[in-house]
Design a protein around this motif. Structure first.
Motif, PDB file in Angstrom:
ATOM      1  N   VAL A  13      23.257   7.510 -16.388  1.00  0.00           N
ATOM      2  CA  VAL A  13      21.916   7.872 -16.857  1.00  0.00           C
ATOM      3  C   VAL A  13      21.947   8.336 -18.308  1.00  0.00           C
ATOM      4  O   VAL A  13      21.156   7.907 -19.151  1.00  0.00           O
ATOM      5  CB  VAL A  13      21.315   8.963 -15.953  1.00  0.00           C
ATOM      6  CG1 VAL A  13      19.992   9.451 -16.515  1.00  0.00           C
ATOM      7  CG2 VAL A  13      21.132   8.433 -14.532  1.00  0.00           C
ATOM      8  N   THR A  14      22.887   9.227 -18.631  1.00  0.00           N
ATOM      9  CA  THR A  14      22.921   9.803 -19.979  1.00  0.00           C
ATOM     10  C   THR A  14      23.476   8.835 -21.013  1.00  0.00           C
ATOM     11  O   THR A  14      23.178   8.977 -22.201  1.00  0.00           O
ATOM     12  CB  THR A  14      23.762  11.085 -19.999  1.00  0.00           C
ATOM     13  OG1 THR A  14      25.080  10.795 -19.497  1.00  0.00           O
ATOM     14  CG2 THR A  14      23.128  12.156 -19.142  1.00  0.00           C
ATOM     15  N   THR A  54      28.786   0.518 -22.668  1.00  0.00           N
ATOM     16  CA  THR A  54      27.577  -0.247 -22.351  1.00  0.00           C
ATOM     17  C   THR A  54      26.340   0.459 -22.889  1.00  0.00           C
ATOM     18  O   THR A  54      25.417  -0.179 -23.416  1.00  0.00           O
ATOM     19  CB  THR A  54      27.451  -0.453 -20.832  1.00  0.00           C
ATOM     20  OG1 THR A  54      28.626  -1.114 -20.338  1.00  0.00           O
ATOM     21  CG2 THR A  54      26.228  -1.283 -20.491  1.00  0.00           C
ATOM     22  N   GLY A  55      26.326   1.784 -22.774  1.00  0.00           N
ATOM     23  CA  GLY A  55      25.206   2.554 -23.305  1.00  0.00           C
ATOM     24  C   GLY A  55      25.062   2.404 -24.804  1.00  0.00           C
ATOM     25  O   GLY A  55      23.942   2.385 -25.335  1.00  0.00           O
ATOM     26  N   GLN A  56      26.195   2.277 -25.522  1.00  0.00           N
ATOM     27  CA  GLN A  56      26.142   2.112 -26.968  1.00  0.00           C
ATOM     28  C   GLN A  56      25.561   0.765 -27.375  1.00  0.00           C
ATOM     29  O   GLN A  56      25.110   0.599 -28.510  1.00  0.00           O
ATOM     30  CB  GLN A  56      27.542   2.271 -27.566  1.00  0.00           C
ATOM     31  CG  GLN A  56      28.071   3.696 -27.489  1.00  0.00           C
ATOM     32  CD  GLN A  56      29.429   3.843 -28.128  1.00  0.00           C
ATOM     33  OE1 GLN A  56      29.855   3.017 -28.935  1.00  0.00           O
ATOM     34  NE2 GLN A  56      30.141   4.893 -27.775  1.00  0.00           N
ATOM     35  N   ILE A  57      25.593  -0.193 -26.463  1.00  0.00           N
ATOM     36  CA  ILE A  57      24.969  -1.495 -26.739  1.00  0.00           C
ATOM     37  C   ILE A  57      23.525  -1.513 -26.251  1.00  0.00           C
ATOM     38  O   ILE A  57      22.601  -1.839 -26.995  1.00  0.00           O
ATOM     39  CB  ILE A  57      25.763  -2.630 -26.055  1.00  0.00           C
ATOM     40  CG1 ILE A  57      27.196  -2.680 -26.586  1.00  0.00           C
ATOM     41  CG2 ILE A  57      25.081  -3.975 -26.286  1.00  0.00           C
ATOM     42  CD1 ILE A  57      28.097  -3.638 -25.840  1.00  0.00           C
ATOM     43  N   ALA A  58      23.333  -1.122 -24.983  1.00  0.00           N
ATOM     44  CA  ALA A  58      22.005  -1.219 -24.379  1.00  0.00           C
ATOM     45  C   ALA A  58      21.038  -0.185 -24.943  1.00  0.00           C
ATOM     46  O   ALA A  58      19.848  -0.485 -25.130  1.00  0.00           O
ATOM     47  CB  ALA A  58      22.119  -1.052 -22.863  1.00  0.00           C
ATOM     48  N   GLY A  59      21.513   1.032 -25.213  1.00  0.00           N
ATOM     49  CA  GLY A  59      20.641   2.093 -25.689  1.00  0.00           C
ATOM     50  C   GLY A  59      19.922   1.750 -26.991  1.00  0.00           C
ATOM     51  O   GLY A  59      18.689   1.820 -27.058  1.00  0.00           O
ATOM     52  N   VAL A  95      17.813  14.021 -14.136  1.00  0.00           N
ATOM     53  CA  VAL A  95      18.599  13.324 -13.103  1.00  0.00           C
ATOM     54  C   VAL A  95      20.057  13.750 -13.190  1.00  0.00           C
ATOM     55  O   VAL A  95      20.734  13.981 -12.179  1.00  0.00           O
ATOM     56  CB  VAL A  95      18.461  11.799 -13.264  1.00  0.00           C
ATOM     57  CG1 VAL A  95      19.315  11.074 -12.234  1.00  0.00           C
ATOM     58  CG2 VAL A  95      17.001  11.380 -13.147  1.00  0.00           C
ATOM     59  N   THR A  96      20.558  13.877 -14.408  1.00  0.00           N
ATOM     60  CA  THR A  96      21.941  14.303 -14.614  1.00  0.00           C
ATOM     61  C   THR A  96      22.167  15.708 -14.060  1.00  0.00           C
ATOM     62  O   THR A  96      23.178  15.967 -13.389  1.00  0.00           O
ATOM     63  CB  THR A  96      22.277  14.276 -16.121  1.00  0.00           C
ATOM     64  OG1 THR A  96      22.143  12.944 -16.594  1.00  0.00           O
ATOM     65  CG2 THR A  96      23.679  14.777 -16.375  1.00  0.00           C
TER      66      THR A  96
END
Length: 430
Positions: free
Chosen positions: A47-48, A176-181, A207-208
């Motif tokens: 999530v984060t 993945t977050g660094q790409i998708a975010g 949520v975290t």
């Protein structure tokens, strides 16, 4: 019956590997996700990983909108680095002195409140760079306190033989977050506006907090562990590193790879000069995306290496491959070859992260794991920034391609020299 005949009969009786068995040998090792406590921690990371990148994009965008100056954007980045470094070191000591679950609850709540404050200043049209920089410093301070406890907790949630797999799962999510975010932020800003990115991050952090609340208690294992978390305890962490060669070498390996071999400061110049025929903006985007994309690919296929037991050699060879790939990138005249070499570097970086993380969690005692992760956070955050300074200076003096190739070659030479001079890393296995 002799031994060879017995072995031959045993192998003949074994069932032939199925397609599913072969797939599991190379696909991501998901065994840690079978453990509910680790699954909750990992879910909070999922999530984060994306939500934090929304804020990471929104802050520099808002500062640039207010000032029209990239210099202010760079200043804000440095303003966030100092509290991250200071509080990561202190946070490591705190994580060794108190229940890590409780520390995660406090710090995740603090990050969520900070995101809400970001949203409030944006939605009220405050337009103050000073307020943004104070909030950024506060956010990075909470993150510095949070990261060591989060990483140190993994060793209490999964057995030692699953640590590489757990690190691969966590690192893949972050990459993945660094790409998708950023992609999601770019798509959302024209639709919902800048302020709402902060709000989405704050809601995601709720949520975290809930996922962390459902973790088991993670108090210090030894009743004799000091409940203090001051300068003396931080200094004890550094003395512990200096007295354990394998830990020291795991940090040095990352410093060698990142400081000498991270060429991202030269991407804009290379996109403008070497790869201009492909389109400067297009080339720049591909260069910045290539390393994280390679790291994600390495994570998805981490079953090919996560069960390796010689963790030290895995670190050594992954750093060497990183250096060779960076040198290959510097020699590339074709954008597609350049991107391919950077992707290989990303895979090597993933392997290095997995096994350096496993070494820090398995070679250190539980009462020292928080401090080890605090130093790790500082190294990971500071190394690339030092690399930006070093490569930017070298690129101006010798040209960008020469600086990149030289850095890659230096990574290989220095890493092999360290491995030869100090055998502790070569010998380390589980």
């Amino acid at each position: 019956m002799d031994t060879s005949e017995s072995e031959a009969e045993r192998r003949a009786e074994e069932p032939a590997p199925t397609r599913e068995t072969r797939r599991r040998r190379w696909a991501m090792d998901t065994r840690p996700l079978r453990r509910p406590a680790y699954r909750r921690l990992w879910t909070s990371t999922v999530v984060t990983a994306v939500g934090s990148q929304l804020t990471a994009v929104a802050v520099p965008k808002q500062i640039y909108d207010i000032t029209g100056s990239s210099a202010w954007v760079g200043t804000a980045s440095i303003a966030g680095l100092l509290p991250l470094v200071v509080f990561a070191l202190w946070g490591g000591a705190i994580a060794d002195a108190m229940d890590r679950r409780r520390l995660l609850l406090i710090t995740n709540t603090g990050i969520a409140v900070t995101s809400l404050l970001f949203w409030l200043q944006a939605v009220t049209g405050m337009e103050s760079v000073a307020v943004l920089m104070v909030l950024l410093a506060l956010q990075q301070a909470f993150w510095g306190l949070n990261a060591p406890a989060r990483s140190a907790s993994v060793a209490r949630l999964v057995p030692a033989d699953e640590l590489p797999a757990a690190n691969a799962l966590g690192s893949t999510v972050m990459q993945t977050g660094q790409i998708a975010g950023p992609l999601l932020a770019g798509a959302l800003i024209p639709v919902i506006g800048l302020a709402e990115l902060y709000l989405i991050d704050a809601l995601a952090l709720c949520v975290t907090v809930w996922a962390v609340y459902r973790l088991p208690a993670l108090p210090p294992l030894k009743a004799t562990v000091s409940r203090r978390a001051g300068l003396r305890e931080i200094a004890e962490g550094f003395r512990y590193i200096s007295g354990h060669a394998v830990l020291l070498l795991s940090f040095l390996a990352d410093i060698v790879a990142m400081v000498l071999g991270m060429p991202r400061a030269l991407f804009p110049q290379l996109a403008s000069e070497t790869f201009a025929p492909y389109g400067e903006g297009f080339a720049l985007g591909l260069l910045f995306a290539a390393i994280p994309a390679g790291a994600v690919a390495g994570g998805l296929f981490s079953g090919t290496f996560s069960r390796a037991r010689r963790h030290g050699w895995m670190v050594i060879w992954s750093v060497v491959v990183w250096g060779l790939a960076v040198a290959g990138f510097g020699l590339s005249g074709s954008l597609w070859f350049a991107v391919a070499f950077l992707a290989v570097a990303g895979v090597a970086d993933m392997v290095s992260m997995v096994f350096r993380g496993a070494i820090l969690l398995s070679a250190a005692t539980d009462e020292m794991r928080g401090r080890m992760q605090g130093v790790f956070t500082v190294v990971v955050a500071g190394g690339p920034r030092l690399a930006d300074l070093l490569h930017g200076t070298a690129g101006s003096a010798f040209g960008p391609r020469a600086a990149v190739v030289g850095g890659g070659v230096l990574v290989v030479v220095v890493m092999l020299a360290l491995a030869a001079a100090m055998p502790a890393l070569r010998r380390y296995h589980v």
